[in-house]
Scaffold this active site. Structure first.
Site: not given
Ligand code: NAD
Length: 296
Positions: A171, A239
Site C-alpha cells: 500500500k 499521512k
Molecule cells: P474516516 O475518517 O472516514 O473513517 C474512520 C472512522 O474511524 C471514523 O468514522 C471515526 O469516527 C472512526 N474512529 C476513529 N477513532 C476511533 C476509535 N478509537 N474507536 C472507534 N472508531 C473510531 O476514514 P476513511 O476514509 O474511512 O479511511 C479509513 C482508512 O482507510 C484510513 O487508514 C485511510 O487511509 C484508508 N483508505 C481510505 C481511502 C479513501 O478514499 N477514503 C482509500 C483507501 C484507503
C-alpha cells in the site's frame, strides 16, 4: 455466515460493513461517531456500545481506522480487541498504517491466541461502495484463506502479498507511485500551458504513448479544468507519504523521489489545500512557478 465485529464505520468502513450485512453476515459495529453507528443500524447491523461489545462472540474482527494511533488504541489499548476478543478470533486490520505497527500488532496478538492479517485497500470511496476494492494482504496463508470469503464481499482484486506488514508495504508503494504520478502530471500541465500549448490536447497525445497511465486516463480533464473536489484528500495522502517514508527507514533504503513528493504533499497541505483532492498537487507547482490560478 460469520459473526463479525467491525470497528471504524467512516467513509470506507461504512459501505464495507453494509456489504457484509447485505451478504448475510451478523455484523456488530462500533464507531466513536454516533452518525456512523446509526447508519449501520439503518442498514441492518447491530450498533455496539464499545469495542468490547462489538467483538463479543465475534469470529472475525475488522478494523478500518484512520491511522496507527487509533489502531493501537482500539487493538492494543485497555479493553481493546486483544483484551476482549476470544481466542482464535481472526483480526483483519484494513486501515492504512505503518508496516511496523502491523507487525507489532501481530506479535502482540499471538500471546492472546488471536490471528491477524493486515489488509489495506485501494480503490477509494467508490471502490468501497461498489465492492470493487483492491485488497493487499499480509499474514499467514491459512488466515488469508479463512478470510477470503469476507474479502470476496468487499473487493475484486485480492492478493496475499507476504508475511505480516507486507500488505502495508505494498500500500505504501501504491501511495508513493500515485503521489509521484500526480506531481508529474501537474508539472506537464504547467509546462505546456506556460509554453502556450493547449495542455488538454497535449495530454490526450501523451495518454496514447509510453507515458500512458490510469491517472492520465481518469484525471487529466479535471486537472486541466482545475476541479479538485475529493476523491482522496491531500490530508490522507500526507499521512500515507509519512507511512512510505517510515517504511523506507524501517527497510534501510533511500527513496529520494518519495521524499520530494512527500514535501510537495506537505506543501499543498500547508497552503491550505488539505481537504482538496490529491490531484491538487498541481497547485503547488503553479505556486512555485508564479502561476497560481483559481479553481475551476
Ligand atoms: P474516516 O475518517 O472516514 O473513517 C474512520 C472512522 O474511524 C471514523 O468514522 C471515526 O469516527 C472512526 N474512529 C476513529 N477513532 C476511533 C476509535 N478509537 N474507536 C472507534 N472508531 C473510531 O476514514 P476513511 O476514509 O474511512 O479511511 C479509513 C482508512 O482507510 C484510513 O487508514 C485511510 O487511509 C484508508 N483508505 C481510505 C481511502 C479513501 O478514499 N477514503 C482509500 C483507501 C484507503
Amino acid at each position: 455466515m460469520s459473526k463479525i465485529g467491525f470497528i471504524g464505520l467512516g467513509i470506507m468502513g461504512g459501505p464495507m460493513s453494509a456489504h457484509l450485512v447485505a451478504a448475510g453476515h451478523d455484523v456488530s459495529g462500533y464507531d466513536v461517531g454516533a452518525d456512523a453507528l446509526a447508519r449501520l443500524v439503518d442498514q441492518g447491523g447491530h450498533g455496539a456500545t464499545g469495542v468490547a461489545d462489538a467483538v463479543d462472540g465475534a469470529e472475525i474482527v475488522i478494523t478500518m481506522l484512520p491511522n496507527h494511533p487509533q489502531v493501537e488504541e482500539v487493538v492494543l489499548g485497555d479493553g481493546g480487541v486483544l483484551d476482549t476478543a476470544k481466542r482464535g478470533t481472526l483480526l483483519i486490520d484494513m486501515s492504512t498504517i505503518r508496516p511496523e505497527t502491523s507487525v507489532a500488532v501481530a506479535q502482540a496478538a499471538q500471546d492472546n491466541g488471536i490471528r491477524v492479517l493486515d489488509a489495506p485497500v485501494s480503490g477509494g470511496e467508490a471502490g468501497a461502495k461498489q465492492a470493487a476494492l483492491s485488497i493487499m494482504v499480509g499474514g499467514e496463508a491459512a488466515d488469508f484463506a479463512a478470510a477470503q470469503p469476507i474479502f470476496d464481499v468487499l473487493g475484486k482484486t485480492i492478493v496475499h502479498v507476504g508475511p505480516h506488514g507486507a500488505g502495508q508495504v505494498v500500500k505504501a508503494a501504491n501511495q508513493l507511485l500515485v503521489g509521484g504520478i500526480y506531481g508529474l502530471v501537474g508539472e506537464a500541465i504547467v509546462l505546456m500551458e506556460a509554453s502556450g500549448v493547449d495542455a488538454g490536447i497535449g495530454l490526450d497525445v501523451l495518454a496514447g504513448g509510453l507515458a500512458a497511465n490510469r491517472i492520465l486516463d481518469l484525471k487529466r480533464e479535471s486537472m486541466v479544468a482545475r476541479q479538485f473536489q475529493p476523491g482522496f484528500r491531500i490530508d490522507l495522502h500526507h499521512k500515507d507519504m509519512g507511512i512510505a517514508l517510515a517504511a523506507a527507514r524501517q527497510a534501510d533504503v533511500a527513496l529520494p523521489l518519495t521524499g520530494l513528493v512527500a514535501q510537495l504533499v506537505a506543501s499543498a497541505r500547508a497552503m491550505g489545500h488539505g481537504s482538496l483532492d490529491h490531484s491538487a498537487l498541481l497547485k503547488v507547482t503553479e505556486e512555485l512557478s508564479g502561476r497560481a490560478q483559481k479553481e475551476g
